[in-house]
Design a protein around this motif. Structure first.
Motif, PDB file in Angstrom:
ATOM      1  N   ALA A 198       0.828  -1.278   0.017  1.00 12.85           N
ATOM      2  CA  ALA A 198      -0.185   0.020   0.127  1.00 12.85           C
ATOM      3  C   ALA A 198       0.601   1.199  -0.034  1.00 12.85           C
ATOM      4  O   ALA A 198       1.500   1.468   0.815  1.00 12.85           O
ATOM      5  N   VAL A 199       0.788   2.219  -1.153  1.00  9.96           N
ATOM      6  CA  VAL A 199       1.433   3.262  -1.103  1.00  9.96           C
ATOM      7  C   VAL A 199       0.332   4.351  -1.894  1.00  9.96           C
ATOM      8  O   VAL A 199       0.115   4.234  -3.007  1.00  9.96           O
ATOM      9  N   PRO A 200      -0.281   5.056  -0.932  1.00  8.61           N
ATOM     10  CA  PRO A 200      -1.182   5.916  -1.563  1.00  8.61           C
ATOM     11  C   PRO A 200      -0.516   7.014  -2.391  1.00  8.61           C
ATOM     12  O   PRO A 200       0.283   7.726  -1.606  1.00  8.61           O
ATOM     13  N   THR A 201      -1.011   7.187  -3.536  1.00 11.39           N
ATOM     14  CA  THR A 201      -0.492   8.204  -4.382  1.00 11.39           C
ATOM     15  C   THR A 201      -1.470   9.549  -4.384  1.00 11.39           C
ATOM     16  O   THR A 201      -1.280  10.528  -5.151  1.00 11.39           O
ATOM     17  N   VAL A 202      -2.448   9.548  -3.409  1.00 11.29           N
ATOM     18  CA  VAL A 202      -3.386  10.569  -3.220  1.00 11.29           C
ATOM     19  C   VAL A 202      -3.530  10.778  -1.869  1.00 11.29           C
ATOM     20  O   VAL A 202      -3.600   9.751  -1.151  1.00 11.29           O
ATOM     21  N   ALA A 203      -3.575  11.957  -1.326  1.00 13.99           N
ATOM     22  CA  ALA A 203      -3.938  12.193   0.095  1.00 13.99           C
ATOM     23  C   ALA A 203      -5.212  12.840   0.125  1.00 13.99           C
ATOM     24  O   ALA A 203      -5.662  13.880  -0.524  1.00 13.99           O
ATOM     25  N   ILE A 204      -5.921  12.710   1.187  1.00 13.04           N
ATOM     26  CA  ILE A 204      -7.389  13.134   1.432  1.00 13.04           C
ATOM     27  C   ILE A 204      -7.148  14.362   2.460  1.00 13.04           C
ATOM     28  O   ILE A 204      -6.713  13.798   3.529  1.00 13.04           O
ATOM     29  N   VAL A 205      -7.619  15.640   2.143  1.00 11.86           N
ATOM     30  CA  VAL A 205      -7.389  16.710   3.102  1.00 11.86           C
ATOM     31  C   VAL A 205      -8.698  17.035   3.544  1.00 11.86           C
ATOM     32  O   VAL A 205      -9.477  17.499   2.670  1.00 11.86           O
ATOM     33  N   PRO A 206      -9.024  17.195   4.711  1.00 12.91           N
ATOM     34  CA  PRO A 206     -10.303  17.821   5.037  1.00 12.91           C
ATOM     35  C   PRO A 206     -10.383  19.345   4.822  1.00 12.91           C
ATOM     36  O   PRO A 206      -9.507  20.058   4.935  1.00 12.91           O
ATOM     37  N   VAL A 207     -11.553  19.935   4.668  1.00 15.49           N
ATOM     38  CA  VAL A 207     -11.617  21.357   4.521  1.00 15.49           C
ATOM     39  C   VAL A 207     -11.830  21.802   6.030  1.00 15.49           C
ATOM     40  O   VAL A 207     -12.035  20.996   7.031  1.00 15.49           O
ATOM     41  N   ALA A 208     -11.301  23.076   5.856  1.00 13.71           N
ATOM     42  CA  ALA A 208     -11.369  23.806   7.127  1.00 13.71           C
ATOM     43  C   ALA A 208     -12.807  23.887   7.807  1.00 13.71           C
ATOM     44  O   ALA A 208     -13.586  24.407   7.052  1.00 13.71           O
ATOM     45  N   PRO A 209     -12.897  23.840   9.111  1.00 14.69           N
ATOM     46  CA  PRO A 209     -14.261  24.231   9.715  1.00 14.69           C
ATOM     47  C   PRO A 209     -14.631  25.716   9.537  1.00 14.69           C
ATOM     48  O   PRO A 209     -13.872  26.548   9.198  1.00 14.69           O
ATOM     49  N   GLY A 210     -16.069  25.676   9.482  1.00 13.60           N
ATOM     50  CA  GLY A 210     -16.395  27.082   9.460  1.00 13.60           C
ATOM     51  C   GLY A 210     -16.840  27.641   7.835  1.00 13.60           C
ATOM     52  O   GLY A 210     -17.083  28.862   7.585  1.00 13.60           O
ATOM     53  N   GLY A 211     -16.405  26.744   6.901  1.00 16.20           N
ATOM     54  CA  GLY A 211     -16.329  27.136   5.411  1.00 16.20           C
ATOM     55  C   GLY A 211     -17.726  26.940   4.769  1.00 16.20           C
ATOM     56  O   GLY A 211     -18.654  26.594   5.518  1.00 16.20           O
ATOM     57  N   ASP A 212     -17.645  26.672   3.456  1.00 16.00           N
ATOM     58  CA  ASP A 212     -18.914  26.445   2.520  1.00 16.00           C
ATOM     59  C   ASP A 212     -19.671  25.001   3.029  1.00 16.00           C
ATOM     60  O   ASP A 212     -20.787  25.240   3.031  1.00 16.00           O
ATOM     61  N   LEU A 213     -18.716  24.001   3.356  1.00 18.44           N
ATOM     62  CA  LEU A 213     -19.374  22.709   3.743  1.00 18.44           C
ATOM     63  C   LEU A 213     -20.146  22.808   5.068  1.00 18.44           C
ATOM     64  O   LEU A 213     -21.273  22.470   4.964  1.00 18.44           O
ATOM     65  N   ASP A 214     -19.807  23.668   6.065  1.00 18.24           N
ATOM     66  CA  ASP A 214     -20.538  23.907   7.241  1.00 18.24           C
ATOM     67  C   ASP A 214     -21.766  24.697   6.760  1.00 18.24           C
ATOM     68  O   ASP A 214     -22.857  24.378   7.467  1.00 18.24           O
ATOM     69  N   ARG A 215     -21.807  25.730   6.090  1.00 17.16           N
ATOM     70  CA  ARG A 215     -22.767  26.521   5.704  1.00 17.16           C
ATOM     71  C   ARG A 215     -23.882  25.559   5.087  1.00 17.16           C
ATOM     72  O   ARG A 215     -25.272  25.905   5.647  1.00 17.16           O
ATOM     73  N   VAL A 216     -23.406  24.884   4.026  1.00 15.44           N
ATOM     74  CA  VAL A 216     -24.299  24.060   3.743  1.00 15.44           C
ATOM     75  C   VAL A 216     -25.142  22.858   4.317  1.00 15.44           C
ATOM     76  O   VAL A 216     -26.363  22.646   4.316  1.00 15.44           O
ATOM     77  N   ALA A 217     -24.326  22.474   5.502  1.00 16.70           N
ATOM     78  CA  ALA A 217     -24.751  21.379   6.151  1.00 16.70           C
ATOM     79  C   ALA A 217     -25.949  21.921   7.251  1.00 16.70           C
ATOM     80  O   ALA A 217     -26.708  21.354   7.862  1.00 16.70           O
ATOM     81  N   ARG A 218     -25.786  23.269   7.348  1.00 16.96           N
ATOM     82  CA  ARG A 218     -26.955  23.795   8.170  1.00 16.96           C
ATOM     83  C   ARG A 218     -28.120  23.766   7.358  1.00 16.96           C
ATOM     84  O   ARG A 218     -29.097  24.259   8.058  1.00 16.96           O
ATOM     85  N   ARG A 219     -28.155  23.820   6.238  1.00 14.99           N
ATOM     86  CA  ARG A 219     -29.481  23.904   5.538  1.00 14.99           C
ATOM     87  C   ARG A 219     -29.789  23.013   4.278  1.00 14.99           C
ATOM     88  O   ARG A 219     -30.287  23.192   3.158  1.00 14.99           O
ATOM     89  N   LEU A 220     -29.613  21.712   4.819  1.00 16.47           N
ATOM     90  CA  LEU A 220     -29.872  20.737   3.871  1.00 16.47           C
ATOM     91  C   LEU A 220     -31.206  20.530   3.573  1.00 16.47           C
ATOM     92  O   LEU A 220     -31.596  19.644   2.745  1.00 16.47           O
ATOM     93  N   GLU A 221     -32.030  20.814   4.647  1.00 17.48           N
ATOM     94  CA  GLU A 221     -33.444  20.697   4.045  1.00 17.48           C
ATOM     95  C   GLU A 221     -33.944  21.609   2.955  1.00 17.48           C
ATOM     96  O   GLU A 221     -35.051  21.311   2.411  1.00 17.48           O
ATOM     97  N   ALA A 222     -32.977  22.224   2.405  1.00 17.40           N
ATOM     98  CA  ALA A 222     -33.389  23.079   1.090  1.00 17.40           C
ATOM     99  C   ALA A 222     -33.190  22.365  -0.035  1.00 17.40           C
ATOM    100  O   ALA A 222     -33.640  23.025  -1.012  1.00 17.40           O
ATOM    101  N   TYR A 223     -32.608  21.305  -0.010  1.00 19.10           N
ATOM    102  CA  TYR A 223     -32.490  20.434  -1.164  1.00 19.10           C
ATOM    103  C   TYR A 223     -33.306  19.226  -1.312  1.00 19.10           C
ATOM    104  O   TYR A 223     -33.913  18.678  -0.633  1.00 19.10           O
ATOM    105  N   ASP A 224     -33.521  19.012  -2.751  1.00 18.07           N
ATOM    106  CA  ASP A 224     -34.444  17.576  -3.023  1.00 18.07           C
ATOM    107  C   ASP A 224     -33.653  16.635  -3.044  1.00 18.07           C
ATOM    108  O   ASP A 224     -34.123  15.562  -2.508  1.00 18.07           O
TER     109      ASP A 224
END
Length: 278
Positions: free
Chosen positions: A57-83
């Motif tokens: 196993a040698v990962p040739t890609v690294a997964i990096v989380p996005v910083a808290p407080g950004g767009d992902l958190d903004r979207v997470a607060r309003r998931l009810e808006a999506y179908d």
């Protein structure tokens, strides 16, 4: 005394370059050491080892989380808006679940959820999400068809920063209102994998498994001479998108999995190559 296999490899490679034992796919290829390039390769390695292969196993890609407080958190607060919320990787599922947890947002009840394949569906289910759709073909493009009519519906795509534009393009062409949000970032060719990959190539590999276009591009960034490193190596792609990336890099795959999952990739390797005799 060195084993005949080790001595044969070293005699055939200038500068300790690997000389694998693999032969043409479909011709009873003999494969012993298999390179796994995916960043979360433990399960895939375990399946390979259970069948008798030596998985490296040698990962040739690294997964990096996005910083808290950004767009992902903004979207997470309003998931009810999506179908629809369409998740195309287990990493995306885990990232969205983490955003829900840290923002304290309530679990949405309105949107329906779609997963690109069984691994993504399991990640969503582990987060308490009921998955409504998993396409029969585990491809991002197949998700657009599996949703059914989407004209006028709002669709959220939490994805990697390097995700293909194909899925949002297909959904918009069918009349959906699509919002994309970066759920995590990918680093192709992470520096910490450079020396482990060089060591793996020096020791010799007989097959290399690529599970995304990013893993292929990451290999090309890390390997000093990628085409030479894969000469004589059985190259397997998890699906047609990854196969296309390998062709664009100048090394078409020898094997493309019919089922675009880790299990499908192992099955494709087993059909093309013989595990070593235990």
């Amino acid at each position: 005394m060195r084993s005949p296999r080790r001595r044969g490899r070293e005699a055939a490679r200038p500068g300790r370059r690997p000389h694998p034992t693999v032969r043409a796919p479909g011709g009873g290829a003999h494969v012993r050491r298999v390179l796994v390039t995916r960043p979360d390769g433990r399960e895939l390695c375990a399946k390979l080892r259970a069948l008798g292969w030596e998985a490296v196993a040698v990962p040739t890609v690294a997964i990096v989380p996005v910083a808290p407080g950004g767009d992902l958190d903004r979207v997470a607060r309003r998931l009810e808006a999506y179908d629809w919320i369409v998740v195309t990787s287990a990493h995306g599922a885990q990232a969205l679940a983490a955003a829900l947890a840290r923002t304290g947002a309530p679990r949405p009840t309105r949107p329906r959820w779609a997963a690109v394949g069984p691994a993504t569906a399991r990640a969503l289910q582990a987060a308490g999400v009921q998955v409504a759709v998993v396409p029969a073909r585990y491809l991002t493009a197949a998700v657009a068809e599996a949703l059914g009519p989407v004209e006028g519906l709002t669709v959220l795509l939490p994805r990697a920063d390097a995700a293909s534009p194909e899925l949002p393009r297909l959904l918009r062409a069918r009349g959906a209102q699509v919002e994309e949000v970066v759920a995590y970032r990918t680093v192709e060719g992470p520096e910490r994998s450079r020396l482990p990959l060089q060591r793996a190539l020096m020791d010799g590999i007989d097959a290399a498994l690529f599970t995304s276009p990013s893993t292929a591009r990451g290999f090309w960034r890390l390997a000093p001479e990628p085409h030479r490193a894969l000469a004589g190596v059985l190259v397997a792609a998890i699906g047609p998108v990854t196969a296309g990336a390998l062709r664009a890099l100048g090394r078409p795959p020898d094997v493309v999995a019919e089922e675009h999952t880790g299990d499908g990739l192992v099955a494709a390797l087993a059909a093309a190559a013989s595990p070593p005799v235990r």
